[in-house]
Write a protein that holds these residues in place. Structure first.
Motif, PDB file in Angstrom:
ATOM      1  N   UNK A  26     -40.847  32.610  68.830  1.00  0.00           N
ATOM      2  CA  UNK A  26     -42.824  33.335  68.473  1.00  0.00           C
ATOM      3  C   UNK A  26     -44.031  32.969  69.377  1.00  0.00           C
ATOM      4  N   UNK A  55     -44.973  29.045  59.382  1.00  0.00           N
ATOM      5  CA  UNK A  55     -43.416  29.892  59.304  1.00  0.00           C
ATOM      6  C   UNK A  55     -43.658  31.587  57.794  1.00  0.00           C
ATOM      7  N   UNK A  56     -43.343  30.626  56.744  1.00  0.00           N
ATOM      8  CA  UNK A  56     -43.171  32.532  55.699  1.00  0.00           C
ATOM      9  C   UNK A  56     -44.305  33.009  54.965  1.00  0.00           C
ATOM     10  N   UNK A  57     -45.114  30.973  54.465  1.00  0.00           N
ATOM     11  CA  UNK A  57     -46.305  31.455  53.872  1.00  0.00           C
ATOM     12  C   UNK A  57     -47.726  31.525  54.318  1.00  0.00           C
ATOM     13  N   UNK A  58     -48.640  32.278  53.912  1.00  0.00           N
ATOM     14  CA  UNK A  58     -49.909  32.247  54.695  1.00  0.00           C
ATOM     15  C   UNK A  58     -50.935  31.581  53.412  1.00  0.00           C
ATOM     16  N   UNK A  59     -51.695  30.495  54.393  1.00  0.00           N
ATOM     17  CA  UNK A  59     -52.072  29.809  53.278  1.00  0.00           C
ATOM     18  C   UNK A  59     -53.548  30.663  53.815  1.00  0.00           C
ATOM     19  N   UNK A  60     -54.687  31.003  52.654  1.00  0.00           N
ATOM     20  CA  UNK A  60     -55.908  31.063  53.316  1.00  0.00           C
ATOM     21  C   UNK A  60     -56.695  30.414  52.906  1.00  0.00           C
ATOM     22  N   UNK A  71     -37.464  34.569  55.260  1.00  0.00           N
ATOM     23  CA  UNK A  71     -37.666  34.363  56.670  1.00  0.00           C
ATOM     24  C   UNK A  71     -36.652  34.379  57.862  1.00  0.00           C
ATOM     25  N   UNK A  91     -46.774  36.263  52.897  1.00  0.00           N
ATOM     26  CA  UNK A  91     -46.247  35.385  51.163  1.00  0.00           C
ATOM     27  C   UNK A  91     -47.751  34.387  50.848  1.00  0.00           C
TER      28      UNK A  91
END
Lengths: 189, 601
Positions: A54, A88-93, B71, B370
């Motif tokens: 990554x 990882x999979x989450x996008x935190x604004x 994922x 997400x």
């Protein structure tokens, strides 16, 4: 269990020789058995190694404060940095991603330092009494300009300075990023 | 080297253990029919290995389970292979279990003195089925969520303690975080521990009594190592290759849309439980306990008694007959369930929709990221997904969308309001103002406006505008061009993203565009930019015609003075009567305006 006996040792070199036949079978068993076992392990290890593949987080340009919000006497002020974060999979604004010290060095000149100690990654404190940055973990100490203060300081490099920009409205924008701890050079993470 | 091994042997005795493990005599020699136990052990080992690695990337909570599996499947290098191997080996294991059981029963390997061996095997069978059941829920996708919900609801049928049992298994009164943490602990902790212990016992009992060989012995006696081991290894290789073929074919394993308690899904268990699912259909309300618990329980109990019957020749034959009947029956029920689904158009439509959703949510997750609330909100807020569903439920009894109900189906009620594909666009308005179209069912044909002023005006004034261009006079061509300009000017009010470029190119000056509308005959009956007092005109206000706000207000209350006022035909005030929520109207409007995320747009 019925009585067990190890295979009779036999001798001879002919191709039909049971010992040789056994050896081929044994070798084949080990190969095939090894192969079928290796596949799931390899699949798992490949996924486990995924983080190596990554990309680094890189930098984000973040509006932190305004010039007016900074003391005129050059004392550093600490600001939390809120930026979009992908974990990882989450996008935190707009989540907390770190903190910086900002101080004036001139009318429109600033110094922006990442609060993370380059030694082992703890947060350094600004000690007004000694006019220095001090790391409570392993006693690294830095001058106000971020340079290493004492020869005993375990930090391999000065505090990490960050780029900034002051726009027309007087807002201070910081190019926020983190660097690998423990290295002599600044390596972005 | 030898010294080192001697030292090790001295302390561990590994040589003796290895010898005992490997040099098991096999009367009559190694045979292919003895491979099943080993392939099963291999399959379980594969599950332990792949499961352990999946564990490192899986996160059991209602907001992260689907997301972490997504994922693994779509973002981690080789994740789909790992997940695929785990999924398809689980399927293979079920088949291998049945084959192993059949071989044991047919060969009579369950009879005395091997009762304990057989019983541990039966318990292992149930533990493996328990793994399948718990594992099915873990991705927290629609498929697993709804199927498992049915399974745990059936648990409520257990007499006296059903409700409490259900609550304990689910971890509360409804599905949520604790359902996942509990299922995951069972799947990755409790059940595997039981399996390890029982496999230990199973193999110990097996070795204690020695292999049960099938007579007559055609070959001379052989040894487990390397004769049988090689056969076993080759069989394991065959299992693995089969699994890998499926992994490749399905690109890992299917992951349907994230679990959504408000979005129905045709609940079906995985294929190996389909027979039970079908069996339940034979029991009417109040008697399901027979099909769900009592009969399966009785069958299992009988299987535990089999070794006692097996002592008699007739008893053994009955046991074999019983298991064959059981398998044929289960096979038939499975076929029946699959066949019923195949011939059920609603089920098929639901499958198509579910496939669309699962594809779409991945697109959204990749494109938009997400949010912390979880991926389910991506679909819930997606106009492309929800728009058609809302349209089908609320609008399609009168309106159409490209001739269908938005979802591609033919609604039961005949069309009695305009087709709304591209509403507000240049093409839509051009068709609307065409005398050949305005009176058809696609516009006002089946509405109260059929013989209204608008239709009359179009028929009277615009009949020459839509003739074949080659038949038009120069004046008529000019008129047509003028009409086009007015249509384009009104259409630009909608601010449709897919027309943004032509709108900007044709009307660089907004005032010039507005003047085109002001100077047109439309303003005789329609309001525009407060030219009239509200309610003073009959036709809807053309200010922002087809725009987000205009459509939102229309759907909220079509009888407001800005739209149809007293002339409103049958359209309900969806917003004011709270038939749709504000966000739902927003989603519907976005969909009608074709505003949704599209990769690369």
């Amino acid at each position: 269990m019925t009585e067990k006996e190890p295979p009779e040792p036999t001798s001879g070199e002919s191709p039909d020789d049971p010992q040789r036949r056994d050896f081929i079978k044994q070798a084949a068993s080990v190969c095939v058995g090894g192969a079928v076992g290796a596949v799931p392990i390899a699949a798992g290890v490949a996924v486990y190694l995924d983080p190596l593949d990554k990309e680094a987080t890189g930098s984000q340009r973040v509006k932190v404060t305004s010039l007016d919000g900074l003391p005129d006497d050059g004392r550093p002020r600490k600001f939390s940095i809120y930026a979009d974060k992908k974990d990882a999979w989450t996008t935190f604004p707009k989540s907390p991603v770190g903190a910086v010290y900002i101080m004036r060095t001139g009318e429109k000149a600033l110094k922006v330092l990442n609060v993370v100690c380059p030694h082992a990654g703890c947060f350094v404190d600004y000690i007004a009494r000694d006019d220095e940055f001090f790391c409570p973990c392993h006693d690294s100490s830095f001058k106000k300009d971020g340079n290493i203060k004492s020869a005993h300081s375990p930090s391999p490099r000065p505090l990490d300075e960050l780029k900034y920009e002051i726009d027309e409205s007087g807002a201070v924008w910081v190019e926020f990023m983190n660097f690998l701890a423990g290295q002599k050079e600044k390596v972005p993470v | 080297m030898k010294k080192l091994f001697d030292w090790l042997d001295d302390r561990t005795g590994y040589r003796k253990i290895t010898k005992e493990a490997l040099y098991e005599p096999i009367p009559g020699g190694a045979r292919w029919r003895y491979i099943w136990g080993s392939t099963l052990t291999f399959a379980i080992a594969v599950q332990f290995i792949t499961g352990m690695f999946l564990w490192m990337a899986y996160s059991p909570s209602a907001q992260t389970a689907w997301e972490s599996v997504y994922y693994i499947q779509h973002e981690m290098k080789g994740g789909w292979i790992l997940r695929g191997i785990h999924h398809w080996t689980a399927q293979a294991m079920t088949i291998l279990l049945v084959l192993h059981l059949m071989q044991v029963l047919i060969d009579g390997a369950y009879k005395a003195p091997r009762e304990l061996n057989f019983w541990t095997g039966l318990i292992l069978l149930q533990l493996v089925l328990g793994l399948s059941l718990t594992g099915y829920l873990l991705p927290w996708d629609q498929k697993g969520y709804w199927a498992t919900k049915v399974a745990t609801n059936l648990m409520g049928l257990v007499p006296w303690v059903g409700d409490d049992l259900q609550r304990l298994v689910v971890g509360g009164s409804d599905y949520g975080h604790h359902t996942l943490t509990r299922f995951f602990a069972l799947h990755a902790g409790v059940l595997p521990m039981g399996i390890i212990a029982l496999i230990g016992a199973h193999i110990y009992f097996f070795r204690k009594q020695g292999i049960h060989t099938k007579k007559p012995h055609k070959k001379k006696d052989g040894m487990f190592w390397p004769d049988q081991v090689l056969m076993d290894a080759v069989a394991c290789l065959a299992v693995l290759i089969t699994v890998l073929v499926f992994v490749r074919m399905f690109h890992g394993a299917h992951l349907s849309a994230p679990a959504n308690p408000a979005e129905s899904f045709p609940a079906r268990p995985d294929w190996y439980f389909l027979f039970l699912f079908q069996f339940l259909k034979y029991f009417e309300g109040g008697r399901e306990i027979l099909g769900a618990i009592i009969i399966p329980g009785a069958v299992m109990t009988f299987m535990f008694v089999m070794p006692f019957l097996g002592g008699w020749k007739l008893g053994h034959r009955f046991n074999v007959f019983f298991i064959v009947v059981l398998l044929v029956g289960a096979g038939y029920l499975t076929w029946e369930a699959m066949d019923a689904d195949k011939r059920n158009p609603e089920y098929q439509a639901a499958l198509v929709q579910s496939d669309k959703d699962s594809h779409r949510v991945v697109e959204l997750a990749r494109g938009l990221g997400i949010p912390p609330e979880g991926a389910v909100t991506l679909l819930v807020n997606d106009p492309k997904t929800q728009g058609p569903k809302l349209f089908a439920q609320n609008c399609a009894s009168c309106h159409r969308y490209d001739g269908h109900d938005g979802l591609g189906n033919e609604p039961a009620d005949p069309q009695s309001a305009p087709d709304l594909l591209g509403v507000g666009s240049r093409e839509w308005l051009t068709r609307f103002l065409n005398p050949e179209h305005i009176g058809t069912t696609n516009f006002f044909g089946n509405t109260a406006f059929k013989n209204g002023q608008m239709v009359k005006w179009v028929n009277r004034k615009l009949k020459n505008h839509f003739k074949n261009e080659s038949e038009m006079t120069d004046d008529e061509l000019d008129d047509r061009e003028e009409l086009n300009q007015v249509i384009f000017a009104i259409s630009a009010e909608a601010q449709l993203h897919y027309q943004a470029e032509v709108d900007a190119a044709d009307f660089p000056d907004a005032d010039d565009r507005k003047d085109l509308i002001f100077d047109s005959a439309c303003i005789d009956c329609h309001n525009y930019e407060d030219e009239y007092e509200p309610g003073e005109t009959d036709g809807p206000d053309l200010t922002g015609y087809g725009s987000r706000q205009w459509l939102t207000e229309l759907i909220s209350n079509p009888a407001n003075p800005k739209h149809y006022g007293e002339n409103n035909d049958r359209m309900p005030a969806f917003g004011e009567k709270q038939m749709l929520t504000e966000p739902q109207i927003g989603v519907l409007v976005s969909w009608l305006r074709q505003e949704w995320y599209e990769p690369g747009r």
